[in-house]
Motif scaffolding. Structure first.
Motif, PDB file in Angstrom:
ATOM      1  N   UNK A  80      37.510  10.114  70.507  1.00  0.00           N
ATOM      2  CA  UNK A  80      37.157  11.308  69.721  1.00  0.00           C
ATOM      3  C   UNK A  80      35.661  11.415  69.464  1.00  0.00           C
ATOM      4  N   UNK A  81      35.176  12.642  69.444  1.00  0.00           N
ATOM      5  CA  UNK A  81      33.832  12.929  68.962  1.00  0.00           C
ATOM      6  C   UNK A  81      33.963  13.330  67.496  1.00  0.00           C
ATOM      7  N   UNK A  82      33.311  12.594  66.624  1.00  0.00           N
ATOM      8  CA  UNK A  82      33.415  12.817  65.185  1.00  0.00           C
ATOM      9  C   UNK A  82      32.097  13.394  64.683  1.00  0.00           C
ATOM     10  N   UNK A  83      32.166  14.585  64.106  1.00  0.00           N
ATOM     11  CA  UNK A  83      30.976  15.248  63.577  1.00  0.00           C
ATOM     12  C   UNK A  83      31.079  15.262  62.053  1.00  0.00           C
ATOM     13  N   UNK A  84      30.195  14.531  61.407  1.00  0.00           N
ATOM     14  CA  UNK A  84      30.117  14.549  59.953  1.00  0.00           C
ATOM     15  C   UNK A  84      29.242  15.740  59.548  1.00  0.00           C
ATOM     16  N   UNK A  85      29.821  16.660  58.818  1.00  0.00           N
ATOM     17  CA  UNK A  85      29.102  17.897  58.516  1.00  0.00           C
ATOM     18  C   UNK A  85      28.305  17.783  57.225  1.00  0.00           C
ATOM     19  N   UNK A  86      27.152  18.411  57.245  1.00  0.00           N
ATOM     20  CA  UNK A  86      26.260  18.477  56.093  1.00  0.00           C
ATOM     21  C   UNK A  86      25.912  19.950  55.910  1.00  0.00           C
ATOM     22  N   UNK A 101      31.367  26.211  39.790  1.00  0.00           N
ATOM     23  CA  UNK A 101      32.122  25.336  40.680  1.00  0.00           C
ATOM     24  C   UNK A 101      31.699  25.611  42.116  1.00  0.00           C
ATOM     25  N   UNK A 102      31.347  24.579  42.900  1.00  0.00           N
ATOM     26  CA  UNK A 102      30.919  24.819  44.288  1.00  0.00           C
ATOM     27  C   UNK A 102      32.020  25.428  45.146  1.00  0.00           C
ATOM     28  N   UNK A 103      31.612  26.117  46.199  1.00  0.00           N
ATOM     29  CA  UNK A 103      32.566  26.663  47.163  1.00  0.00           C
ATOM     30  C   UNK A 103      33.074  25.542  48.061  1.00  0.00           C
ATOM     31  N   UNK A 104      34.204  25.772  48.732  1.00  0.00           N
ATOM     32  CA  UNK A 104      34.664  24.773  49.686  1.00  0.00           C
ATOM     33  C   UNK A 104      33.667  24.627  50.829  1.00  0.00           C
ATOM     34  N   UNK A 105      33.691  23.475  51.471  1.00  0.00           N
ATOM     35  CA  UNK A 105      32.783  23.261  52.602  1.00  0.00           C
ATOM     36  C   UNK A 105      33.472  22.384  53.643  1.00  0.00           C
ATOM     37  N   UNK A 106      32.989  22.479  54.866  1.00  0.00           N
ATOM     38  CA  UNK A 106      33.500  21.648  55.942  1.00  0.00           C
ATOM     39  C   UNK A 106      32.967  20.233  55.774  1.00  0.00           C
ATOM     40  N   UNK A 107      33.830  19.261  55.988  1.00  0.00           N
ATOM     41  CA  UNK A 107      33.459  17.863  55.791  1.00  0.00           C
ATOM     42  C   UNK A 107      33.357  17.110  57.109  1.00  0.00           C
ATOM     43  N   UNK A 108      34.328  17.318  57.990  1.00  0.00           N
ATOM     44  CA  UNK A 108      34.338  16.541  59.233  1.00  0.00           C
ATOM     45  C   UNK A 108      35.112  17.303  60.303  1.00  0.00           C
ATOM     46  N   UNK A 109      34.626  17.197  61.542  1.00  0.00           N
ATOM     47  CA  UNK A 109      35.270  17.810  62.693  1.00  0.00           C
ATOM     48  C   UNK A 109      35.510  16.696  63.711  1.00  0.00           C
ATOM     49  N   UNK A 110      36.762  16.520  64.126  1.00  0.00           N
ATOM     50  CA  UNK A 110      37.118  15.446  65.060  1.00  0.00           C
ATOM     51  C   UNK A 110      37.766  16.087  66.290  1.00  0.00           C
ATOM     52  N   UNK A 111      37.187  15.838  67.465  1.00  0.00           N
ATOM     53  CA  UNK A 111      37.599  16.526  68.690  1.00  0.00           C
ATOM     54  C   UNK A 111      37.923  15.498  69.763  1.00  0.00           C
ATOM     55  N   UNK A 112      39.041  15.694  70.470  1.00  0.00           N
ATOM     56  CA  UNK A 112      39.320  14.844  71.628  1.00  0.00           C
ATOM     57  C   UNK A 112      40.123  15.621  72.674  1.00  0.00           C
ATOM     58  N   UNK A 113      39.973  15.179  73.917  1.00  0.00           N
ATOM     59  CA  UNK A 113      40.665  15.800  75.054  1.00  0.00           C
ATOM     60  C   UNK A 113      40.401  17.301  75.145  1.00  0.00           C
ATOM     61  N   UNK A 114      39.169  17.702  74.867  1.00  0.00           N
ATOM     62  CA  UNK A 114      38.795  19.111  74.914  1.00  0.00           C
ATOM     63  C   UNK A 114      37.599  19.269  75.839  1.00  0.00           C
ATOM     64  N   UNK A 115      37.812  20.004  76.936  1.00  0.00           N
ATOM     65  CA  UNK A 115      36.776  20.171  77.947  1.00  0.00           C
ATOM     66  C   UNK A 115      36.304  18.798  78.440  1.00  0.00           C
ATOM     67  N   UNK A 116      35.005  18.492  78.340  1.00  0.00           N
ATOM     68  CA  UNK A 116      34.519  17.201  78.832  1.00  0.00           C
ATOM     69  C   UNK A 116      34.687  16.082  77.816  1.00  0.00           C
ATOM     70  N   UNK A 117      35.135  16.401  76.611  1.00  0.00           N
ATOM     71  CA  UNK A 117      35.373  15.382  75.584  1.00  0.00           C
ATOM     72  C   UNK A 117      36.721  14.732  75.874  1.00  0.00           C
ATOM     73  N   UNK A 118      36.740  13.409  76.014  1.00  0.00           N
ATOM     74  CA  UNK A 118      37.945  12.705  76.415  1.00  0.00           C
ATOM     75  C   UNK A 118      38.745  12.154  75.258  1.00  0.00           C
ATOM     76  N   UNK A 119      39.495  11.078  75.545  1.00  0.00           N
ATOM     77  CA  UNK A 119      40.393  10.491  74.555  1.00  0.00           C
ATOM     78  C   UNK A 119      39.634   9.816  73.416  1.00  0.00           C
TER      79      UNK A 119
END
Length: 590
Positions: free
Chosen positions: A43-49, A23-41
């Motif tokens: 969202x920056x969406x990072x699809x993880x591979x 059975x595979x291990x868990x993995x990160x799927x997506x990271x969604x960031x907003x209003x953090x440092x220079x990232x504004x309202x």
């Protein structure tokens, strides 16, 4: 796999490490960031591979993305708090609070049906969100309740420390971290492998049902339970006596001691001290701490440790925790001859089935599209100064066949800088060295006019369609220049090079808007179209000399390049715009 919402007998803790090694291990799927440092309202969406490569200009927010996952994994400690500078524009605005959402794919022992969503592929998905209301405070953590379709203050996996142990362990290596931090992270990488090996060691050999470590943890857990049970009478006495005193002040109030055994026996016992010292020095000489070595030595040791991790076999009993490497600018301090080896190390890490990698880079050498596990994300500032993240490439969307992958592998060997087009700018694909040299020369002669021009040298007509398929994922506009060739060879046979024109046209037509792609052919080849006769030898060098010394020829080459960049401009004599094979056939027949 069917959903498995299980709880361990006697407590509420749940391990995400599967019992079944298949059975595979868990993995990160997506990271969604907003209003953090220079990232504004927005969202920056990072699809993880397995491999995520963040590209973009300096100061565009790439490092902030790496910081985001590391930040949520450090909640409960001072490192999980934000400073005022981490809020947009350094201002705490209740309408624009920093927020990070993490989506994790799990395969076994998930934390209950209410938290289990699903990806497009039907995999089990857990969503969590952190919001910081002010500097120097812990964030508010929420879980997404799929049964009510909204965020809830109750959370998957409970307490932060327990939840963190259920997600991939981050290894953050900053570009200019202090020597002490770099040394600590290298030590952690190596100690992680050592601890994994200890946890799977069996004194009695493969016939032993449980590892020595598992037996020890089971004994500690049983001891803890027995101690609590044996002291229950004493606990009752303490509760009664304290409650009697309490009732004199608060009538009918009592206290209760919740003295459950420690749920994580690993907190009770560890075979090593909390922080191992890593020493380095000459054989038979003095070994000093790695933090006292030079930056080149530390960086070299880092790559050595990563190579060791990538080549170390994963224990097959399902006991190894998943990891994620967050690495800033891997090209720093690397000799050119070592960059390829470093790229191989990074791409080999996920082969262990327990690692994901996310890097920031300014080097196209660290992009290998011949692999099936690479996502490219460009991070950049828009005109409104907001940070945006655009997924440029994902393997499952590229529609590359086996021939395309072989082409890319060969191209990576021939030209490690071919992937520069991911870093932005106007893109022109050319077939060979002569036209690449010609356009590169006029770009240098007129730098202001062609400042953001990227000329991609396909190094063969057959690779043009492969590159076009990649560009179709993220670029709405680019240009292709190729040789038309002749339908037949001098012997009257079908010309394979002519047949490749259909493949190029097919790749262009598969774009979301093929009309925005400028397709131009040189009749019969670039040399004939530009110089009216082909050079017999040293074609790129001869082209450079002739264009450099002939102003009229410079004008003609610039005219062709301008027509490739602007579809409203006419192409020079000897070239043809085309979007149907009949057009190309008619142009060649003239």
């Amino acid at each position: 796999m069917a959903r498995a919402a299980k709880k361990d007998a006697g407590n509420d803790t749940i391990s995400l490490i599967p019992d079944d090694p298949n059975v595979p291990r868990p993995r990160l799927h997506k990271l969604i960031i907003k209003n953090f440092r220079a990232i504004g309202a927005q969202p920056v969406v990072i699809e993880l591979d397995e491999i995520v490569v963040l590209v973009g200009p300096n100061n565009s927010g790439k490092s902030s993305i790496l910081r985001a996952y590391d930040l949520v994994m450090k909640q409960g400690s001072n490192e999980g708090k934000l400073e005022t500078e981490d809020f947009p524009n350094g201002i705490v605005d209740n309408a624009a609070l920093p927020e990070i959402e993490l989506q994790t794919i799990v395969f076994d022992k998930a934390p209950g049906d209410r938290w289990i969503g699903a990806t497009e592929d039907g995999e089990m998905l857990i969503r969590e969100k952190w919001t910081w209301s002010s500097p120097n405070v812990q964030p508010k953590r929420q879980g997404f309740d799929v049964q009510k379709g909204d965020w809830d203050d109750q959370v998957p996996w409970g307490a932060p420390a327990v939840a963190n142990s259920r997600r991939p362990l981050p290894h953050r290596i900053e570009a200019f971290a202090s020597p002490e931090i770099q040394a600590s992270e290298i030590s952690n990488l190596l100690m992680g492998i050592l601890k994994d090996r200890i946890k799977t060691h069996k004194t009695g050999g493969e016939g032993q049902e449980k590892s020595d470590y598992d037996q020890l943890m089971e004994s500690i857990s049983n001891l803890q339970k027995n101690v609590v049970e044996s002291t229950k009478a004493e606990i009752d006495v303490v509760e009664g006596q304290v409650s009697a005193l309490l009732e004199k002040v608060f009538p009918k109030y009592r206290i209760k001691l919740d003295a459950k055994p420690e749920v994580d026996p690993e907190k009770t016992y560890t075979p090593f001290k909390a922080s191992a010292d890593l020493l380095m020095g000459p054989q038979d000489g003095y070994f000093s701490k790695v933090s006292q070595q030079g930056s080149g030595a530390r960086r070299t040791l880092l790559w050595t440790a990563l190579k060791f991790v990538s080549e170390t076999k994963t224990p097959n009993d399902g006991g190894t925790r998943p990891h994620v490497l967050l690495l800033d600018e891997p090209e720093i301090c690397l000799h050119p001859s070592a960059i390829r080896e470093a790229r191989t190390v990074l791409y080999d890490l996920p082969k262990t089935k327990t690692w994901q990698v996310m890097i920031t880079t300014h080097s196209p050498v660290f992009i290998d599209l011949s692999r099936d596990n690479t996502t490219i994300v460009r991070v950049e500032r828009a005109q409104d100064n907001a940070i945006h993240g655009v997924t440029l490439y994902r393997p499952n969307r590229s529609k590359l066949d086996d021939d395309d992958k072989r082409n890319l592998k060969a191209l990576n060997v021939c030209d490690p800088y071919v992937n520069e087009f991911f870093f932005g700018g106007r893109v022109v694909i050319v077939e060979g060295d002569t036209e690449y040299t010609a356009f590169s020369l006029v770009r240098d002669l007129f730098p202001e006019k062609y400042r953001d021009l990227h000329v991609i040298r396909a190094r063969g007509k057959g690779i043009i369609a492969t590159i076009a398929k990649i560009l179709n994922q993220f670029s709405s506009s680019y240009a292709i220049l190729h040789d038309s060739d002749q339908p037949e060879t001098d012997k009257g046979d079908k010309n394979p090079a002519w047949g490749m024109n259909s493949g190029i046209l097919s790749a262009v037509n598969s774009a979301s808007d093929s009309s925005a792609i400028r397709l131009v052919a040189c009749i019969e080849n670039f040399e004939a179209a530009m110089f009216e006769k082909a050079a017999t030898s040293d074609k790129p060098y001869n082209a450079l000399v002739r264009i450099r010394d002939d102003e009229a020829l410079q004008t003609k080459v610039c005219g062709l390049l301008d027509a490739l960049l602007d579809s409203n401009l006419p192409v020079p004599d000897g070239c043809i715009r085309w979007n149907a094979l009949e057009q190309l056939e008619a142009g060649v027949a003239k």
